[in-house]
Design a protein around this motif. Structure first.
Motif, PDB file in Angstrom:
ATOM      1  N   ARG A 465       0.828  -1.204   0.000  1.00 35.25           N
ATOM      2  CA  ARG A 465       0.000   0.000   0.000  1.00 35.25           C
ATOM      3  C   ARG A 465       0.864   1.256   0.000  1.00 35.25           C
ATOM      4  NH1 ARG A 465      -5.618  -0.174   2.948  1.00 35.25           N
ATOM      5  NH2 ARG A 465      -6.309  -2.286   2.511  1.00 35.25           N
ATOM      6  N   ASP A 466       0.243   2.353  -0.403  1.00 34.30           N
ATOM      7  CA  ASP A 466       0.884   3.657  -0.301  1.00 34.30           C
ATOM      8  C   ASP A 466       0.571   4.187   1.097  1.00 34.30           C
ATOM      9  OD1 ASP A 466       1.781   6.235  -0.401  1.00 34.30           O
ATOM     10  OD2 ASP A 466       0.789   6.746  -2.289  1.00 34.30           O
ATOM     11  N   LEU A 467       1.524   4.049   2.023  1.00 38.78           N
ATOM     12  CA  LEU A 467       1.253   4.411   3.413  1.00 38.78           C
ATOM     13  C   LEU A 467       1.001   5.905   3.577  1.00 38.78           C
ATOM     14  CD1 LEU A 467       3.657   2.124   5.467  1.00 38.78           C
ATOM     15  CD2 LEU A 467       1.267   1.767   4.834  1.00 38.78           C
ATOM     16  N   LYS A 468       1.593   6.726   2.718  1.00 37.33           N
ATOM     17  CA  LYS A 468       1.289   8.163   2.794  1.00 37.33           C
ATOM     18  C   LYS A 468      -0.193   8.411   2.541  1.00 37.33           C
ATOM     19  CE  LYS A 468       5.726  10.302   1.571  1.00 37.33           C
ATOM     20  NZ  LYS A 468       6.428  11.161   0.583  1.00 37.33           N
ATOM     21  N   ALA A 469      -0.716   7.736   1.518  1.00 37.24           N
ATOM     22  CA  ALA A 469      -2.144   7.882   1.210  1.00 37.24           C
ATOM     23  C   ALA A 469      -2.997   7.307   2.330  1.00 37.24           C
ATOM     24  CB  ALA A 469      -2.466   7.189  -0.111  1.00 37.24           C
ATOM     25  N   GLU A 470      -2.532   6.210   2.950  1.00 34.85           N
ATOM     26  CA  GLU A 470      -3.271   5.621   4.060  1.00 34.85           C
ATOM     27  C   GLU A 470      -3.303   6.565   5.248  1.00 34.85           C
ATOM     28  OE1 GLU A 470      -4.848   2.332   4.115  1.00 34.85           O
ATOM     29  OE2 GLU A 470      -4.649   2.954   2.021  1.00 34.85           O
ATOM     30  N   VAL A 471      -2.203   7.270   5.501  1.00 36.78           N
ATOM     31  CA  VAL A 471      -2.165   8.256   6.586  1.00 36.78           C
ATOM     32  C   VAL A 471      -3.150   9.379   6.305  1.00 36.78           C
ATOM     33  CG1 VAL A 471      -0.732  10.008   7.709  1.00 36.78           C
ATOM     34  CG2 VAL A 471       0.189   7.728   7.285  1.00 36.78           C
ATOM     35  N   LYS A 472      -3.157   9.865   5.061  1.00 33.25           N
ATOM     36  CA  LYS A 472      -4.057  10.956   4.687  1.00 33.25           C
ATOM     37  C   LYS A 472      -5.516  10.524   4.804  1.00 33.25           C
ATOM     38  CE  LYS A 472      -2.553  13.503   1.446  1.00 33.25           C
ATOM     39  NZ  LYS A 472      -2.124  14.070   0.128  1.00 33.25           N
ATOM     40  N   ALA A 473      -5.796   9.216   4.527  1.00 28.79           N
ATOM     41  CA  ALA A 473      -7.179   8.708   4.621  1.00 28.79           C
ATOM     42  C   ALA A 473      -7.565   8.349   6.048  1.00 28.79           C
ATOM     43  CB  ALA A 473      -7.327   7.482   3.714  1.00 28.79           C
ATOM     44  N   GLY A 474      -6.624   8.445   6.994  1.00 28.37           N
ATOM     45  CA  GLY A 474      -6.936   8.155   8.390  1.00 28.37           C
ATOM     46  C   GLY A 474      -6.909   6.682   8.740  1.00 28.37           C
ATOM     47  N   ARG A 475      -6.361   5.851   7.834  1.00 31.92           N
ATOM     48  CA  ARG A 475      -6.317   4.416   8.094  1.00 31.92           C
ATOM     49  C   ARG A 475      -4.966   3.957   8.651  1.00 31.92           C
ATOM     50  NH1 ARG A 475      -9.265   4.497   3.135  1.00 31.92           N
ATOM     51  NH2 ARG A 475      -7.315   4.221   1.958  1.00 31.92           N
ATOM     52  N   PHE A 476      -4.007   4.882   8.726  1.00 32.09           N
ATOM     53  CA  PHE A 476      -2.685   4.513   9.255  1.00 32.09           C
ATOM     54  C   PHE A 476      -2.161   5.668  10.087  1.00 32.09           C
ATOM     55  CE2 PHE A 476       1.759   3.151   9.201  1.00 32.09           C
ATOM     56  CZ  PHE A 476       1.620   1.772   9.281  1.00 32.09           C
ATOM     57  N   ARG A 477      -1.601   5.346  11.240  1.00 33.97           N
ATOM     58  CA  ARG A 477      -1.110   6.374  12.156  1.00 33.97           C
ATOM     59  C   ARG A 477       0.100   7.094  11.561  1.00 33.97           C
ATOM     60  NH1 ARG A 477      -2.453   5.723  17.868  1.00 33.97           N
ATOM     61  NH2 ARG A 477      -0.524   6.901  18.255  1.00 33.97           N
ATOM     62  N   GLU A 478       0.037   8.418  11.636  1.00 36.10           N
ATOM     63  CA  GLU A 478       1.124   9.206  11.083  1.00 36.10           C
ATOM     64  C   GLU A 478       2.419   8.997  11.864  1.00 36.10           C
ATOM     65  OE1 GLU A 478       1.615  13.719   9.364  1.00 36.10           O
ATOM     66  OE2 GLU A 478       0.603  13.465  11.294  1.00 36.10           O
ATOM     67  N   ASP A 479       2.317   8.933  13.219  1.00 34.79           N
ATOM     68  CA  ASP A 479       3.523   8.762  14.021  1.00 34.79           C
ATOM     69  C   ASP A 479       4.172   7.401  13.762  1.00 34.79           C
ATOM     70  OD1 ASP A 479       1.425   7.388  15.132  1.00 34.79           O
ATOM     71  OD2 ASP A 479       1.673   8.189  17.163  1.00 34.79           O
ATOM     72  N   LEU A 480       3.344   6.362  13.489  1.00 36.76           N
ATOM     73  CA  LEU A 480       3.905   5.049  13.169  1.00 36.76           C
ATOM     74  C   LEU A 480       4.581   5.080  11.805  1.00 36.76           C
ATOM     75  CD1 LEU A 480       4.335   2.056  13.734  1.00 36.76           C
ATOM     76  CD2 LEU A 480       2.034   1.615  12.847  1.00 36.76           C
ATOM     77  N   TYR A 481       3.979   5.789  10.858  1.00 38.84           N
ATOM     78  CA  TYR A 481       4.589   5.887   9.521  1.00 38.84           C
ATOM     79  C   TYR A 481       5.967   6.544   9.591  1.00 38.84           C
ATOM     80  CZ  TYR A 481       5.569   7.557   4.825  1.00 38.84           C
ATOM     81  OH  TYR A 481       6.191   7.835   3.646  1.00 38.84           O
TER      82      TYR A 481
END
Length: 638
Positions: A465-481
């Protein structure tokens, strides 16, 4: 003469006293109980009082809250004058009163006077039925004991028992217990009437009327009298029927007239069956608990052996697992990254499309840094989210339903080695916070535990997955990324590195073709087919295609048709474009735009073929369901 009393609620203004004049008295909330108690903690039939000439016994009827005598929980006990009895929250007291008067001549008051008129011997025989039944080891043994004792007690020619749960009729012939099913002639017999109405049926002058008998064991018995008595459970449900049979006319008339006797038989049989069923259930639960206890002792051993086996296989096949092509210019950036990452004890993030070799790259980093130590893999897409935390961190005994023993998680099993979390983008948000804590502090807590555990292992993560896009969509924690994005490398697809297709295909042919020595190469048309294919599944799809070619190949070379790639080739993709759409042409579009159009055409065709079933379409395209969903969103395919 001794009179016996049961005092209900002693030492209270509302207390009352009941004289025990019957040899068999039941206590409970049910209407069937002779002494009814309204407390909600009392079972329907809680206990029985058995009054013998020389003593009084109390027997617990498998009640929910138990029977206590002088503060001690009992199954059965002999009562003495002044004993305190407690049933749930109800207190009772047993009292005896000796009058010194003897029984007047001619006074009968016998329970079984219609049978023999000899109270003591019949009463002792009835107790013997109950005592013998309580010692039975299994159902067959219990039925045999009951039929033998009842037949002896009533001096019957034959005694049988029908049980509704098995639809079998049991009869004691001599010392042998026989069981059989009902015959068709039972349709108009007394059995259905007895079971449906709950009342005993008495018949005389039967002869050999098979329409009445209904069982082969009774047909040739020359029956004259038949008494069928219902057997009901504590809740009133029909359990079966007791058959009393005689060759003599009017032999059973007196027994039929004594309803208390018939009720006693029904109660003894039902209580004995339910008691045995409870005992068998308790034994089964005890065996199951012991089995799980024994299994729990070996879970750590089995986990360690399994891990050692995986590591042994890993070391033995290290040569084959090496990333093929690391010496090629296309792979030089990855080679450098693997060297640098193996020397730095930092979290590693491997990104890239499905099947591009992220797991192989993780293996390469592990081999260069911690060879011989555990390499533990957990795929976040293959484990249900509700079980993922336990699989990752382990759990304590009793932490949740089904947690019968303490279990180590994959984190603990990777101690000293490498923990590889594949498809980290699928990790639920609640677990992302715990993973962040593990990365930053090396600490974690098993499910249901308050004790912190420490981990000393290297962490490698992979995602398509594109984790940046997941962070922007709220599905992945920004601090974890940000914590993962320290050492990151993106593995490119075969479409981006077409020069690797034929060398990789030859590499897989060499590895997997060792057992098929007749196949040594690809034909020219097969090579053309390999180069023409879009490879949405990348290296993994290419390896499977080679395996398919080895299976179908019959000559010394693999032909194009053996690869079965025609449905997925670029030429085939042209036909998949909607009418009027532009198909990619050499030199007409740049590579990125051509790939996007090709992706869209493949996805639309797969969805059309599967009637928009996303799971089936993903299998057709050889990619994961989540990857397909991401592409549908990315290209806004309707």
């Amino acid at each position: 003469m001794t009179r016996r009393f049961l005092v209900i609620g002693p030492d209270t203004p509302s207390g009352r006293e009941v004289e025990l004049t019957e040899p068999f008295t039941q206590i409970g909330r049910s209407e069937e109980a002779a002494i009814r108690l309204s407390s909600p903690g009392i079972s329907a039939l809680h206990a029985s009082l058995l009054v013998k000439p020389d003593k009084t016994l109390i027997v617990d009827l498998d009640s929910t809250n138990g029977t206590f005598v002088n503060g001690k929980k009992v199954k059965n006990a002999e009562l003495r004058n002044g004993d305190e009895i407690r049933l749930a929250d109800t207190r009772l007291r047993y009292r005896e009163e000796r009058t010194g008067a003897s029984m007047e001549p001619g006074h009968t008051a016998t329970l079984f006077s219609p049978v023999t008129g000899e109270k003591a011997s019949r009463l002792e025989a009835l107790y013997a039925v109950l005592d013998s039944a309580l010692l039975a080891k299994d159902r067959s043994d219990l039925i045999k004991v009951l039929l033998y004792e009842i037949r002896r007690l009533l001096d019957l020619d034959l005694c049988g028992l029908f049980l509704a749960d098995t639809a079998l009729f049991h009869v004691l012939e001599g010392e042998e217990l026989k069981s059989e099913s009902r015959t068709e002639s039972i349709s108009a017999s007394v059995l259905e009437k007895v079971l449906s109405t709950g009342s005993a049926v008495f018949l005389e002058h039967i002869g050999n009327d098979s329409a009445v008998l209904g069982f082969h064991s009774l047909l040739n018995f020359k029956i004259q009298s038949l008494l069928c008595v219902p057997v009901r459970g504590a809740g009133g449900a029909p359990l079966g029927a007791l058959y009393c049979v005689s060759r003599r006319k009017a032999e059973l008339d007196m027994i039929h007239g004594d309803r208390l006797l018939l009720k006693a038989f029904s109660s003894i049989i039902s209580l004995s069956l339910e008691n045995l069923s409870r005992r068998e259930k308790d034994r089964e639960q005890a065996r199951d608990l012991e089995r799980k206890k024994q299994e729990s002792r070996f879970i750590p051993v089995l986990s360690r052996l399994r891990l050692e086996k995986e590591n042994l296989a890993f070391k033995q096949g290290a040569a084959e697992q090496e990333l093929f092509g690391l010496d090629r210019p296309e792979y030089r950036p990855l080679t450098d990254f693997v060297d640098r990452a193996s020397k730095a004890d930092l979290p590693v993030l491997l990104a890239g499309p499905t099947g591009t070799g992220k797991t192989a790259a993780a293996h390469a980093i592990h081999r260069k840094s911690r060879l011989g130590r555990p390499f533990t893999v957990i795929d976040c897409t293959t484990i249900p989210s509700e079980l993922l935390e336990s699989e990752l961190f382990g759990h304590e005994k009793g932490a949740f339903t089904g947690a019968h023993a303490k279990r180590q998680g994959k984190v603990a099993l990777s101690e000293g080695g490498t923990l590889f979390l594949d498809e980290i983008g699928e990790l639920p948000l609640n677990l992302q916070a715990k993973l962040l804590r593990l990365i930053e502090t090396g600490e974690y807590e098993p499910v249901g535990s308050l004790k912190k555990e420490k981990l000393c292992a290297r962490l490698i993560f992979a995602t398509n997955r594109d984790l940046k896009a997941e962070v922007k969509a709220g599905r992945f924690r920004e601090d974890l990324y940000f914590r993962l994005n320290v050492l990151q490398f993106r593995l490119s697809s075969l479409c981006e590195n077409p020069g690797l297709i034929l060398p990789l295909a030859g590499h897989f042919l060499e590895i997997h073709g060792r057992k098929t020595r007749a196949v040594k190469a690809f034909s020219e048309k097969a090579k053309e087919a390999l180069l023409a294919h879009a490879w949405p599944g990348n290296i993994r799809e290419l390896e499977n295609a080679v395996l398919r070619g080895l299976f179908h190949g019959t000559g010394g070379t693999i032909e194009a048709e053996d690869l079965a790639l025609s449905d997925y080739s670029i030429q085939g993709a042209r036909a998949a474009f909607p009418e009027g759409a532009d198909a990619p042409e050499t030199g007409g579009l740049d590579l990125k735009e051509a790939r996007e159009k090709l992706d869209v055409s493949y996805i639309r065709r797969a969805l059309a073929l599967t009637e928009r079933n996303v799971s089936k379409a993903a299998r057709v395209l050889h990619i994961s369901r989540n990857s397909l969903i991401d592409l549908i969103r990315k290209y806004k395919i309707q």
